[in-house]
Design an enzyme around this catalytic site. Structure first.
Site, mmCIF file in Angstrom:
data_model
loop_
_atom_site.group_PDB
_atom_site.id
_atom_site.type_symbol
_atom_site.label_atom_id
_atom_site.label_comp_id
_atom_site.label_asym_id
_atom_site.label_seq_id
_atom_site.Cartn_x
_atom_site.Cartn_y
_atom_site.Cartn_z
ATOM 1 N N TYR A 1 42.557 35.963 30.744
ATOM 2 C CA TYR A 1 41.444 35.376 31.491
ATOM 3 C C TYR A 1 41.339 33.874 31.221
ATOM 4 C CZ TYR A 1 36.733 34.863 33.415
ATOM 5 O OH TYR A 1 35.654 34.468 34.157
ATOM 6 N N ILE B 1 27.120 34.641 31.920
ATOM 7 C CA ILE B 1 26.089 34.826 32.945
ATOM 8 C C ILE B 1 25.715 36.312 33.012
ATOM 9 C CG2 ILE B 1 25.491 34.427 35.357
ATOM 10 C CD1 ILE B 1 26.167 31.871 33.775
ATOM 11 N N ASP C 1 41.538 41.248 50.479
ATOM 12 C CA ASP C 1 42.110 41.171 49.133
ATOM 13 C C ASP C 1 42.753 39.798 48.990
ATOM 14 O OD1 ASP C 1 43.547 41.332 46.789
ATOM 15 O OD2 ASP C 1 44.518 43.247 47.260
#
Length: 253
Positions: free
Chosen positions: A160, A193, A68
């Site tokens: 984001y 993508i 992680d």
């Protein structure tokens, strides 16, 4: 006709988020050019095994480690494990990232924290652990994965977009910091993508997204992997601090 020598064969690469999507394409591309690739993955062991098997079937070398990237101690231990087994890390590809899109007023604390901790904190954690080993060798390449959202953020992408804008800035700062140690730091900023991660966005937006792409198609994970390969190769020896957009000519309207 022989393939041009990229200078990567026999070197060691560490790729974060390497079990699926862009990360897997990067792992396969680098391993295909003779690199010994170690990749971190967070939870999907089956996907990681598939990636290792695909690389092996093509004659390459890859190993997946469950790590992680938001856990600095776990990252440090994993990097030391790579150093103990390989002796060096020549290339770091910071690819691990997540999406939690929503309008700002509807983002809860967990959505904001998860994206920033993974997309920004994870890059800090892994880079900080790897850089001392590159400095000791006075050589290395770092390629960070950003996004078109870092400069052209869309509706519902505040967390984001902020995280990827931070990676662009981080790339430039680290390029300055590490140049004297013969380490280059660059960034690849993909557009939309065709991966599992972007599926929800593509399904929601429909044709509206491709209308904003000059080449009128979604990108492929391999398109991004080729750009990472280039920045890792000897052909990019004189490039540092750059953000290379692989977005088909994405434009905001």
């Amino acid at each position: 006709m022989t393939s041009p020598d990229s200078g990567l064969a026999g070197k060691v690469a560490l790729v974060t988020g390497g079990s699926r999507g862009i990360g897997r394409a990067v792992v396969e591309r680098l391993a295909g050019d003779g690199m010994d690739v170690v990749f971190f993955y967070r939870g999907n062991g089956a996907a990681a095994q598939e990636t290792v098997a695909a690389v092996a079937a093509a004659g390459g070398k890859a190993e997946g480690l469950p790590v992680d990237v938001t856990d600095a101690a776990a990252v440090g231990a994993a990097v030391e494990k790579v150093i103990e087994s390989r002796g060096r890390i020549d290339l770091l590809v910071n690819n691990a990232g997540i999406v939690r899109d929503n309008l700002l007023a509807m983002l809860d604390d967990a959505d904001i924290r998860a994206v920033l901790d993974t997309n920004v904190g994870g890059v800090f954690n892994v880079t900080r652990a790897v850089v001392p080993h590159m400095i000791s060798k006075r050589s290395g390449r770092i390629v960070n994965l950003s996004s078109v959202a870092g400069e052209k953020g869309g509706r519902g992408q505040s967390n984001y977009a902020a995280s990827k804008g931070a990676i662009n800035a981080f790339t430039k700062a680290m390029a300055v910091e590490l140049a004297s140690r013969k380490i280059t730091v660059n960034c690849v900023a993909p557009g939309v993508i065709d991966t599992e991660m972007s599926q929800a966005v593509r399904e929601l937006a429909g044709d509206e997204v491709t209308k904003r792409i000059l080449l009128k198609r979604y990108g492929r994970a391999e398109d991004v992997a080729h750009a990472v390969w280039f920045l890792a190769s000897r052909y990019a020896d004189y490039i540092t601090g750059e953000v290379l957009h692989v977005d088909g000519g994405f434009k905001m309207e």
